[in-house]
Design a protein around this motif. Sequence first.
Motif: not given
Length: 81
Positions: A41-48
């Motif tokens: 598992x991982x934390x994805x970083x989203x921009x808009x």
Amino acid sequence: YLLDALKTIPNLTIEGTTTEELGLMVTSINGRQADYKTDGAYWAILCDGEPCSYGVSQQAIKDGERYTFQYTPAGGKGGTS
């Protein structure tokens, strides 16, 4: 950078591992663990709503953009936090 902005948010705890090349690799947000080495598992970083081009330490921020973290379990999509 995004990491600097996150440090100003009260009651937000971000933990992870740091490398000189990539900066902070987020593994935990407010106690919710997402460790790729352990369970995929991982934390994805989203921009808009779209994946960011850089990690939390290197992602430049701009006024009006919305940044979110998405918990992503092994092999699937997850919810945002």
